[in-house]
Design a protein around this motif. Structure first.
Motif, PDB file in Angstrom:
ATOM      1  N   VAL A  82       0.837  -1.210   0.000  1.00 38.42           N
ATOM      2  CA  VAL A  82       0.000   0.000   0.000  1.00 38.42           C
ATOM      3  C   VAL A  82       0.866   1.252   0.000  1.00 38.42           C
ATOM      4  N   ALA A  85       2.636   1.701  -3.209  1.00 40.43           N
ATOM      5  CA  ALA A  85       1.679   2.153  -4.223  1.00 40.43           C
ATOM      6  C   ALA A  85       1.438   3.652  -4.138  1.00 40.43           C
ATOM      7  N   ALA A  94      -6.078   4.426  -5.251  1.00 39.16           N
ATOM      8  CA  ALA A  94      -5.853   3.422  -4.217  1.00 39.16           C
ATOM      9  C   ALA A  94      -7.146   3.111  -3.470  1.00 39.16           C
ATOM     10  N   GLU A  98      -9.027  -0.485  -3.344  1.00 35.53           N
ATOM     11  CA  GLU A  98      -9.152  -1.130  -2.038  1.00 35.53           C
ATOM     12  C   GLU A  98     -10.588  -1.581  -1.780  1.00 35.53           C
ATOM     13  N   ASP A 153      -0.531   1.404  -9.230  1.00 33.76           N
ATOM     14  CA  ASP A 153      -1.763   0.634  -9.355  1.00 33.76           C
ATOM     15  C   ASP A 153      -1.483  -0.860  -9.255  1.00 33.76           C
ATOM     16  N   MET A 156      -0.945  -1.712  -5.712  1.00 26.84           N
ATOM     17  CA  MET A 156      -2.222  -1.704  -4.999  1.00 26.84           C
ATOM     18  C   MET A 156      -2.995  -2.983  -5.273  1.00 26.84           C
TER      19      MET A 156
END
Length: 298
Positions: A82, A85, A94, A98, A153, A156
């Motif tokens: 995370v 990212a 993000a 998520e 991306d 993520m």
């Protein structure tokens, strides 16, 4: 009403992890940020967690594989992915991706646990994945054919897959442990795993500028998304049930979008808004079908 408020706060705190984490990752590298975040979390949970751990010490020794698995997937890899990212992609992107984590969890459950799935659930999965693809590719065929994806991306996506494995492990093992004792154990194991990896970032760690805003951001990350959000979500699950409570997590991309526009001056595009709508719609359809299935079983 208390449960609804707590679940909205949960979504707000998780969105804050991305909005606050975005500027903090520009100064602090991801492994070290994860390390100090969980030192703060450990210090907060230690007084209660230590007592519960001592009362169930034999259980933790017996289930050491589960503790390591939960630590690796839900804390170590997820947080590294995370925060890496956020160095390359927007907080809005993000947050949208998520929100699709429940769909990836269901996909892994189908593959690994051989769970049955209904047609409408497949429709929900497909809708959410289309939303994710829109965000990752920016709606451009050239990005797909040229394999020129934003590395943020991709990280993520890796974070979501890691969290999906964590969610499956939670379903299988977390019920065995006392609430705060297991958090303390997970934090300690994760810190042990993070420690040797800090050598990879040593040159960056030495150059960190500890401004008041950076310190405040780290404190937020260590307390609100790490502990308070989890406690609030657990109360919400207890009051409303896991299926109804999980729907509130669909607010994460909404709060992230608002926070990123207001505090980070990010610009929300129509493509991002469309991707958000698709992801949330797909997750809602999937959750609705799971809710009906649970109701029939009961």
């Amino acid at each position: 009403m208390k449960a609804y408020i707590l679940l909205m706060l949960t979504a707000l705190f998780y969105a804050g992890n991305l909005v606050v984490g975005k500027p903090v990752t520009s100064e602090i590298p991801p492994i070290f940020l994860s390390f100090i975040r969980y030192i703060i979390s450990l210090l907060v949970v230690l007084p209660i967690g230590l007592r519960e751990f001592n009362q169930h010490r034999s259980l933790f020794v017996k289930e050491w594989k589960a503790i390591i698995g939960l630590s690796v997937t839900g804390i170590v890899l997820f947080n590294i992915f995370v925060y890496t990212a956020l160095q390359y992609t927007s907080a809005i992107n993000a947050g949208i991706m998520e929100a699709s984590t429940p769909v990836f969890t269901l996909l892994l459950s189908i593959i690994l646990l051989k769970e049955s799935v209904q047609r409408r659930q497949f429709i929900g999965i497909a809708i959410s994945l289309i939303g994710v693809v829109l965000i990752v590719t920016k709606g451009s065929l050239a990005i797909i054919t040229g394999l020129e994806f934003n590395r943020g991306d991709i990280f993520m996506l890796a974070a979501m897959i890691s969290w999906s494995f964590y969610s499956i492990l939670i379903r299988q093992h977390m019920w065995k442990f006392p609430a705060y004792g297991v958090l303390m154990a997970l934090f300690i194991v994760s810190l042990v795993l993070f420690t040797p990896m800090l050598a990879l970032e040593w040159d960056q760690i030495k150059t960190i500028s500890w401004s008041p805003s950076i310190i405040a951001g780290v404190l937020y990350l260590g307390i609100f998304p790490s502990l308070l959000a989890l406690i609030a979500f657990n109360i919400g699950v207890r009051e409303l049930g896991p299926t109804r409570a999980s729907v509130f997590l669909n607010l994460v991309p909404v709060f992230t979008l608002i926070g990123a526009v207001v505090f980070l001056n990010e610009k929300a595009t129509w493509l991002q808004i469309a991707g958000t709508a698709l992801v949330i719609s797909g997750v809602w359809i999937t959750n609705k079908m799971q809710s009906k299935k649970v109701a029939l079983q009961n």
